[in-house]
Motif scaffolding. Sequence first.
Motif, PDB file in Angstrom:
ATOM      1  N   LEU A  97     -12.577  -9.138  -7.837  1.00  0.00           N
ATOM      2  CA  LEU A  97     -12.856  -8.442  -6.585  1.00  0.00           C
ATOM      3  C   LEU A  97     -13.866  -7.333  -6.852  1.00  0.00           C
ATOM      4  CD1 LEU A  97      -9.886  -9.674  -6.341  1.00  0.00           C
ATOM      5  CD2 LEU A  97      -9.549  -8.006  -4.521  1.00  0.00           C
ATOM      6  N   LEU A  98     -14.850  -7.218  -5.976  1.00  0.00           N
ATOM      7  CA  LEU A  98     -15.898  -6.210  -6.103  1.00  0.00           C
ATOM      8  C   LEU A  98     -15.789  -5.209  -4.962  1.00  0.00           C
ATOM      9  CD1 LEU A  98     -18.568  -5.145  -7.388  1.00  0.00           C
ATOM     10  CD2 LEU A  98     -19.782  -6.748  -5.892  1.00  0.00           C
ATOM     11  N   PHE A  99     -15.765  -3.918  -5.316  1.00  0.00           N
ATOM     12  CA  PHE A  99     -15.712  -2.826  -4.342  1.00  0.00           C
ATOM     13  C   PHE A  99     -16.877  -1.875  -4.616  1.00  0.00           C
ATOM     14  CE2 PHE A  99     -11.448  -4.422  -4.676  1.00  0.00           C
ATOM     15  CZ  PHE A  99     -10.893  -4.302  -3.408  1.00  0.00           C
ATOM     16  N   VAL A 100     -17.491  -1.380  -3.541  1.00  0.00           N
ATOM     17  CA  VAL A 100     -18.692  -0.549  -3.669  1.00  0.00           C
ATOM     18  C   VAL A 100     -18.628   0.585  -2.651  1.00  0.00           C
ATOM     19  CG1 VAL A 100     -21.216  -0.507  -3.472  1.00  0.00           C
ATOM     20  CG2 VAL A 100     -20.083  -2.504  -4.453  1.00  0.00           C
ATOM     21  N   ASP A 101     -19.137   1.740  -3.032  1.00  0.00           N
ATOM     22  CA  ASP A 101     -19.336   2.827  -2.080  1.00  0.00           C
ATOM     23  C   ASP A 101     -20.628   2.537  -1.334  1.00  0.00           C
ATOM     24  OD1 ASP A 101     -19.835   5.152  -0.684  1.00  0.00           O
ATOM     25  OD2 ASP A 101     -19.154   6.471  -2.292  1.00  0.00           O
ATOM     26  N   PHE A 146     -14.913  -3.062   0.438  1.00  0.00           N
ATOM     27  CA  PHE A 146     -14.718  -4.369  -0.178  1.00  0.00           C
ATOM     28  C   PHE A 146     -15.949  -5.231   0.068  1.00  0.00           C
ATOM     29  CE2 PHE A 146     -13.336  -8.820   0.600  1.00  0.00           C
ATOM     30  CZ  PHE A 146     -13.082  -9.161  -0.718  1.00  0.00           C
ATOM     31  N   ILE A 147     -16.463  -5.851  -1.007  1.00  0.00           N
ATOM     32  CA  ILE A 147     -17.687  -6.649  -0.921  1.00  0.00           C
ATOM     33  C   ILE A 147     -17.420  -8.135  -1.140  1.00  0.00           C
ATOM     34  CG2 ILE A 147     -19.973  -7.054  -1.932  1.00  0.00           C
ATOM     35  CD1 ILE A 147     -19.808  -4.482  -0.341  1.00  0.00           C
ATOM     36  N   ALA A 148     -16.654  -8.485  -2.181  1.00  0.00           N
ATOM     37  CA  ALA A 148     -16.513  -9.906  -2.520  1.00  0.00           C
ATOM     38  C   ALA A 148     -15.214 -10.167  -3.262  1.00  0.00           C
ATOM     39  CB  ALA A 148     -17.696 -10.368  -3.370  1.00  0.00           C
ATOM     40  N   GLN A 149     -14.706 -11.400  -3.101  1.00  0.00           N
ATOM     41  CA  GLN A 149     -13.565 -11.892  -3.871  1.00  0.00           C
ATOM     42  C   GLN A 149     -13.917 -13.306  -4.325  1.00  0.00           C
ATOM     43  OE1 GLN A 149      -9.752 -10.879  -2.389  1.00  0.00           O
ATOM     44  NE2 GLN A 149      -8.638 -12.435  -3.532  1.00  0.00           N
ATOM     45  N   VAL A 150     -13.897 -13.526  -5.652  1.00  0.00           N
ATOM     46  CA  VAL A 150     -14.361 -14.791  -6.231  1.00  0.00           C
ATOM     47  C   VAL A 150     -13.233 -15.429  -7.028  1.00  0.00           C
ATOM     48  CG1 VAL A 150     -16.009 -15.877  -7.808  1.00  0.00           C
ATOM     49  CG2 VAL A 150     -16.746 -13.977  -6.335  1.00  0.00           C
ATOM     50  N   CYS A 151     -13.003 -16.711  -6.778  1.00  0.00           N
ATOM     51  CA  CYS A 151     -11.967 -17.472  -7.469  1.00  0.00           C
ATOM     52  C   CYS A 151     -12.449 -17.833  -8.875  1.00  0.00           C
ATOM     53  CB  CYS A 151     -11.639 -18.732  -6.675  1.00  0.00           C
ATOM     54  SG  CYS A 151     -10.401 -19.790  -7.452  1.00  0.00           S
ATOM     55  N   CYS A 152     -11.789 -17.300  -9.891  1.00  0.00           N
ATOM     56  CA  CYS A 152     -12.228 -17.518 -11.273  1.00  0.00           C
ATOM     57  C   CYS A 152     -12.038 -18.963 -11.726  1.00  0.00           C
ATOM     58  CB  CYS A 152     -11.476 -16.577 -12.213  1.00  0.00           C
ATOM     59  SG  CYS A 152     -11.785 -14.830 -11.903  1.00  0.00           S
ATOM     60  N   ALA A 153     -11.099 -19.694 -11.111  1.00  0.00           N
ATOM     61  CA  ALA A 153     -10.884 -21.091 -11.490  1.00  0.00           C
ATOM     62  C   ALA A 153     -12.098 -21.953 -11.177  1.00  0.00           C
ATOM     63  CB  ALA A 153      -9.647 -21.639 -10.778  1.00  0.00           C
ATOM     64  N   PRO A 201      -9.796  -8.057   1.444  1.00  0.00           N
ATOM     65  CA  PRO A 201      -9.335  -8.644   0.181  1.00  0.00           C
ATOM     66  C   PRO A 201      -7.895  -9.126   0.305  1.00  0.00           C
ATOM     67  CG  PRO A 201      -9.218  -6.259   0.055  1.00  0.00           C
ATOM     68  CD  PRO A 201      -9.856  -6.586   1.386  1.00  0.00           C
ATOM     69  N   GLN A 202      -7.573 -10.153  -0.446  1.00  0.00           N
ATOM     70  CA  GLN A 202      -6.187 -10.609  -0.556  1.00  0.00           C
ATOM     71  C   GLN A 202      -5.698 -10.234  -1.947  1.00  0.00           C
ATOM     72  OE1 GLN A 202      -7.084 -14.750   1.681  1.00  0.00           O
ATOM     73  NE2 GLN A 202      -4.967 -14.538   0.987  1.00  0.00           N
ATOM     74  N   MET A 203      -4.950  -9.158  -2.015  1.00  0.00           N
ATOM     75  CA  MET A 203      -4.457  -8.707  -3.317  1.00  0.00           C
ATOM     76  C   MET A 203      -3.022  -8.227  -3.170  1.00  0.00           C
ATOM     77  SD  MET A 203      -6.803  -5.284  -3.759  1.00  0.00           S
ATOM     78  CE  MET A 203      -6.812  -3.940  -2.560  1.00  0.00           C
ATOM     79  N   PRO A 204      -2.235  -8.351  -4.247  1.00  0.00           N
ATOM     80  CA  PRO A 204      -0.824  -7.959  -4.186  1.00  0.00           C
ATOM     81  C   PRO A 204      -0.652  -6.521  -3.712  1.00  0.00           C
ATOM     82  CG  PRO A 204      -1.281  -9.169  -6.204  1.00  0.00           C
ATOM     83  CD  PRO A 204      -2.608  -8.913  -5.552  1.00  0.00           C
ATOM     84  N   ARG A 205       0.464  -6.266  -3.064  1.00  0.00           N
ATOM     85  CA  ARG A 205       0.709  -4.936  -2.492  1.00  0.00           C
ATOM     86  C   ARG A 205       0.737  -3.849  -3.556  1.00  0.00           C
ATOM     87  NH1 ARG A 205       1.961  -5.602   2.779  1.00  0.00           N
ATOM     88  NH2 ARG A 205       2.854  -7.606   3.435  1.00  0.00           N
ATOM     89  N   GLY A 206       1.113  -4.206  -4.766  1.00  0.00           N
ATOM     90  CA  GLY A 206       1.195  -3.199  -5.819  1.00  0.00           C
ATOM     91  C   GLY A 206      -0.146  -2.784  -6.389  1.00  0.00           C
ATOM     92  N   VAL A 207      -1.218  -3.476  -6.017  1.00  0.00           N
ATOM     93  CA  VAL A 207      -2.556  -3.144  -6.515  1.00  0.00           C
ATOM     94  C   VAL A 207      -3.161  -2.070  -5.621  1.00  0.00           C
ATOM     95  CG1 VAL A 207      -4.874  -4.019  -6.986  1.00  0.00           C
ATOM     96  CG2 VAL A 207      -2.875  -5.461  -7.447  1.00  0.00           C
ATOM     97  N   ARG A 208      -3.549  -0.962  -6.206  1.00  0.00           N
ATOM     98  CA  ARG A 208      -4.114   0.136  -5.429  1.00  0.00           C
ATOM     99  C   ARG A 208      -5.544  -0.167  -4.998  1.00  0.00           C
ATOM    100  NH1 ARG A 208      -2.288   5.856  -8.271  1.00  0.00           N
ATOM    101  NH2 ARG A 208      -0.016   5.594  -7.991  1.00  0.00           N
ATOM    102  N   TRP A 209      -5.872   0.283  -3.805  1.00  0.00           N
ATOM    103  CA  TRP A 209      -7.239   0.131  -3.299  1.00  0.00           C
ATOM    104  C   TRP A 209      -8.156   1.051  -4.108  1.00  0.00           C
ATOM    105  CZ3 TRP A 209      -8.550  -2.937   1.079  1.00  0.00           C
ATOM    106  CH2 TRP A 209      -9.904  -2.893   1.428  1.00  0.00           C
ATOM    107  N   PRO A 210      -9.253   0.540  -4.663  1.00  0.00           N
ATOM    108  CA  PRO A 210     -10.142   1.378  -5.482  1.00  0.00           C
ATOM    109  C   PRO A 210     -10.778   2.510  -4.673  1.00  0.00           C
ATOM    110  CG  PRO A 210     -10.555  -0.952  -5.884  1.00  0.00           C
ATOM    111  CD  PRO A 210      -9.666  -0.876  -4.682  1.00  0.00           C
ATOM    112  N   ARG A 211     -10.974   3.635  -5.342  1.00  0.00           N
ATOM    113  CA  ARG A 211     -11.590   4.805  -4.721  1.00  0.00           C
ATOM    114  C   ARG A 211     -12.711   5.334  -5.609  1.00  0.00           C
ATOM    115  NH1 ARG A 211      -8.656   7.202  -0.558  1.00  0.00           N
ATOM    116  NH2 ARG A 211      -6.628   6.209  -0.131  1.00  0.00           N
TER     117      ARG A 211
END
Length: 369
Positions: free
Chosen positions: A82-86, A57-64, A37-47
């Motif tokens: 961004l979609l994250f899955v166990d 990490f599964i997907a990153q979709v441009c909302c525009a 994923p490309q996300m700002p450093r301040g965004v925590r990785w989901p757990r």
Amino acid sequence: MDVVSTTANSAEVSVILRRQVPIRFEETARSWFGGLPQMPRGVRWPRALATGSALNFIAQVCCADLPEQLWAGRGPREGWLLLFVDKELEASSGPKDGFVQVLHIDELGPERRPPRKKGSDDGPVVIRRWPLDVVVQEVPARPPLPPEEKPWEWGWTPLPIKGEELYGASVDSEPLACWRIPEVRPQTWRDARQMIDNAFHDLARPGETLVEKRRAELDEIRANILRQGRDAAMSDSEWDELKAKLTSGVTKFWYKWRYQRAIEERSLETMLDAYVRSAAAQATIPPTILAELEPKLRNIGETPHRMGGPRDALQGYAEPDDGDLLFQIASDDAMGWMWADLGALFVFINPADLTVRRFARITAYLLGG
């Protein structure tokens, strides 16, 4: 943004997430499956809420790129979802509370690798990165609501679509996983090292001593591979010489036929990694094999990846209380995804929560095919 022509007479639409085949390497991908994923450093990785383990990490979709009609105009049209899955949940059906998370970010950040457990190499597996196209599909109008005691009889489904229509090109109906690759060997030195390491890992088991006994030799083989240049082409004679070294030892759990079987199982994965890595890496795939591969990659089966509209009919129809469909991620051999026995992962959100972008309140479940 592509549009699939349909006969639906409805103001509502769904978005199909189409893996690029062929991949347009000259363009910067706006949306993608896998990779990082490309996300700002301040965004925590989901757990995962229950275990605290980092999610995959599964997907990153441009909302525009999402059409205004999607979700009846609700949800963001800027930033990225961004979609994250166990991934440990792939094999089991049912609700998946806390094991699926969706983030919305306003801007891109650097590529972020998943966090590892302290003092361990364990962590989420990084799967191959595959650029996506957003394809708009009209959906049928919502039917009248079913009896309250029978919500499963609603019958709202997307119009069926095949790979030929989605891609505008030929499709091979044989599943990718069933394909017997004509030439089973790595095409580059990078692929050779990955294939060898994976084969040894797959065959490692209690009582197997070959790897430890020949550790120095294996380290020398890996060092020699690195000296060749990772994307340098590997000749038939070089592969035959390397394979002879690897199959020269026999132990209780290690036989040439087992090694060859492991190589065959890994060869498709290695080829797919080369296909998506770069134009140079893809060029190492023999043209005759590439011509067979791409029609198989365009085979989407009965269930495409999608966002919005009704979910596809797996074990029954969508129900009125499902909410807005954020993601439908189907089983996909090209991505290495198998959800609940050839089924799909469904992620829903209440329309009111989507309106205010409250993505912490989602519902997710798996259904088998």
